[in-house]
Design a protein around this motif. Sequence first.
Motif, PDB file in Angstrom:
ATOM      1  N   HIS A  99      37.256  -5.486   7.513  1.00 28.24           N
ATOM      2  CA  HIS A  99      36.497  -5.827   8.708  1.00 28.24           C
ATOM      3  C   HIS A  99      36.430  -7.334   8.897  1.00 28.24           C
ATOM      4  O   HIS A  99      36.631  -7.839  10.003  1.00 28.24           O
ATOM      5  CB  HIS A  99      35.086  -5.243   8.624  1.00 28.24           C
ATOM      6  CG  HIS A  99      35.064  -3.747   8.735  1.00 28.24           C
ATOM      7  ND1 HIS A  99      33.980  -2.998   8.356  1.00 28.24           N
ATOM      8  CD2 HIS A  99      35.996  -2.873   9.184  1.00 28.24           C
ATOM      9  CE1 HIS A  99      34.240  -1.713   8.563  1.00 28.24           C
ATOM     10  NE2 HIS A  99      35.459  -1.615   9.064  1.00 28.24           N
ATOM     11  N   SER A 100      36.149  -8.075   7.846  1.00 28.28           N
ATOM     12  CA  SER A 100      36.090  -9.531   7.959  1.00 28.28           C
ATOM     13  C   SER A 100      37.466 -10.103   8.263  1.00 28.28           C
ATOM     14  O   SER A 100      37.580 -11.098   8.981  1.00 28.28           O
ATOM     15  CB  SER A 100      35.533 -10.140   6.668  1.00 28.28           C
ATOM     16  OG  SER A 100      36.393  -9.878   5.568  1.00 28.28           O
ATOM     17  N   HIS A 102      39.732  -8.661  10.086  1.00 25.88           N
ATOM     18  CA  HIS A 102      39.993  -8.434  11.510  1.00 25.88           C
ATOM     19  C   HIS A 102      39.463  -9.602  12.335  1.00 25.88           C
ATOM     20  O   HIS A 102      40.154 -10.131  13.217  1.00 25.88           O
ATOM     21  CB  HIS A 102      39.316  -7.135  11.977  1.00 25.88           C
ATOM     22  CG  HIS A 102      40.079  -5.897  11.636  1.00 25.88           C
ATOM     23  ND1 HIS A 102      41.414  -5.736  11.942  1.00 25.88           N
ATOM     24  CD2 HIS A 102      39.690  -4.755  11.029  1.00 25.88           C
ATOM     25  CE1 HIS A 102      41.815  -4.542  11.531  1.00 25.88           C
ATOM     26  NE2 HIS A 102      40.796  -3.935  10.972  1.00 25.88           N
ATOM     27  N   ILE A 103      38.229 -10.027  12.061  1.00 23.43           N
ATOM     28  CA  ILE A 103      37.637 -11.136  12.805  1.00 23.43           C
ATOM     29  C   ILE A 103      38.419 -12.412  12.553  1.00 23.43           C
ATOM     30  O   ILE A 103      38.698 -13.191  13.480  1.00 23.43           O
ATOM     31  CB  ILE A 103      36.163 -11.328  12.413  1.00 23.43           C
ATOM     32  CG1 ILE A 103      35.366 -10.053  12.713  1.00 23.43           C
ATOM     33  CG2 ILE A 103      35.566 -12.521  13.139  1.00 23.43           C
ATOM     34  CD1 ILE A 103      35.367  -9.660  14.177  1.00 23.43           C
ATOM     35  N   SER A 104      38.798 -12.641  11.286  1.00 19.85           N
ATOM     36  CA  SER A 104      39.577 -13.840  10.960  1.00 19.85           C
ATOM     37  C   SER A 104      40.909 -13.855  11.700  1.00 19.85           C
ATOM     38  O   SER A 104      41.357 -14.901  12.175  1.00 19.85           O
ATOM     39  CB  SER A 104      39.817 -13.913   9.444  1.00 19.85           C
ATOM     40  OG  SER A 104      38.600 -14.019   8.747  1.00 19.85           O
ATOM     41  N   LEU A 106      41.585 -12.385  14.606  1.00 19.08           N
ATOM     42  CA  LEU A 106      41.328 -12.673  16.017  1.00 19.08           C
ATOM     43  C   LEU A 106      41.052 -14.157  16.229  1.00 19.08           C
ATOM     44  O   LEU A 106      41.511 -14.751  17.203  1.00 19.08           O
ATOM     45  CB  LEU A 106      40.139 -11.844  16.505  1.00 19.08           C
ATOM     46  CG  LEU A 106      40.334 -10.328  16.573  1.00 19.08           C
ATOM     47  CD1 LEU A 106      39.051  -9.657  17.041  1.00 19.08           C
ATOM     48  CD2 LEU A 106      41.490  -9.961  17.493  1.00 19.08           C
ATOM     49  N   GLN A 107      40.307 -14.770  15.307  1.00 19.25           N
ATOM     50  CA  GLN A 107      40.043 -16.198  15.410  1.00 19.25           C
ATOM     51  C   GLN A 107      41.327 -17.005  15.258  1.00 19.25           C
ATOM     52  O   GLN A 107      41.541 -18.000  15.957  1.00 19.25           O
ATOM     53  CB  GLN A 107      39.021 -16.619  14.355  1.00 19.25           C
ATOM     54  CG  GLN A 107      37.616 -16.098  14.624  1.00 19.25           C
ATOM     55  CD  GLN A 107      36.655 -16.386  13.497  1.00 19.25           C
ATOM     56  OE1 GLN A 107      37.047 -16.470  12.338  1.00 19.25           O
ATOM     57  NE2 GLN A 107      35.379 -16.533  13.832  1.00 19.25           N
ATOM     58  N   PHE A 175      37.004 -15.898  21.887  1.00 20.14           N
ATOM     59  CA  PHE A 175      38.348 -15.456  21.530  1.00 20.14           C
ATOM     60  C   PHE A 175      39.244 -15.487  22.769  1.00 20.14           C
ATOM     61  O   PHE A 175      38.807 -15.133  23.867  1.00 20.14           O
ATOM     62  CB  PHE A 175      38.319 -14.030  20.962  1.00 20.14           C
ATOM     63  CG  PHE A 175      37.352 -13.839  19.829  1.00 20.14           C
ATOM     64  CD1 PHE A 175      37.738 -14.056  18.525  1.00 20.14           C
ATOM     65  CD2 PHE A 175      36.033 -13.457  20.077  1.00 20.14           C
ATOM     66  CE1 PHE A 175      36.834 -13.885  17.477  1.00 20.14           C
ATOM     67  CE2 PHE A 175      35.131 -13.294  19.056  1.00 20.14           C
ATOM     68  CZ  PHE A 175      35.538 -13.506  17.747  1.00 20.14           C
TER      69      PHE A 175
END
Length: 282
Positions: A99-100, A102-104, A106-107, A175
């Motif tokens: 999950h973390s 995924h955010i990384s 996208l960033q 984003f």
Amino acid sequence: MSTLSVPAKAPHAAQREFSDNLRMLCTYYRSVADVCRKLNVNRAQFNRYLNGTSKPSSHTLERICDFFGVEPAEIYLPREHFHQIIQVRPKQRTERAVHSEHISRLQHQTIGKFDKYLGYYYEYYHSMSAPGKVLRGLVHMFNHEGAIYHERLERFPQHANLDETYKCKYIGGAFYLNDRIFLVDYESLTGNEIAQTILFPTYKNKVARLSGLMLGVSSSNQRSIACARVVFEYLGKSIDVRKAMRLCGLFDPKRDDIDPTILKVIDNSPHKDQHHFYTIPL
């Protein structure tokens, strides 16, 4: 985490079991470097834990166990016994790491595409808390340690026919994904709302205005869920924030305080033959 005592055993045996079990836990992540980065511990010192030449302090041990989701007593168990215990937990830990990531990811996709959008904006939309009024707020988009973040500040003066003067401060991430700008934030002063804004990018070299939709919750007692057309008006990378905030607030759209071209774009009237609520192109 519950407090459990570490089993009494020969120091060398306990250290060897701790090191073996720590190495096993690290296999659930991409690399030891990834674990050190997420734990915010020194890589060289962590390597000494892994090879058994050093043991962590009680505080560091608690941080390590919290991170991996195990108890201090468990991490000193014999390897075979420890492996049996954590077999029911790998999926949970792996999903948390994914999950973390995924955010990384996208960033990471956003970096470089956001350069010309960094800076300050006025935002305009019909207020969800004061029907019939147009809200002008201040937005700041900025780069912090390789990721794009933003703040939205809204001010409601007493003369706006509300019960009292108050402010809203939204903090979140930004984003740039497949030719759209996404802002997701939460109201940090009360912690009772998450909002999302989606904007069209501009294909000009200089940013002037961006249009899109905002989804949020009114601050009234009914906490109504609402969607509104929104315009971001670019102010620059550096501004007098205090002066800009003094110009924020709620305005009567029938007066001349707001540019008529902005009022046209943020008009929430339904459009003929549209089955959904779409934004109005600039």
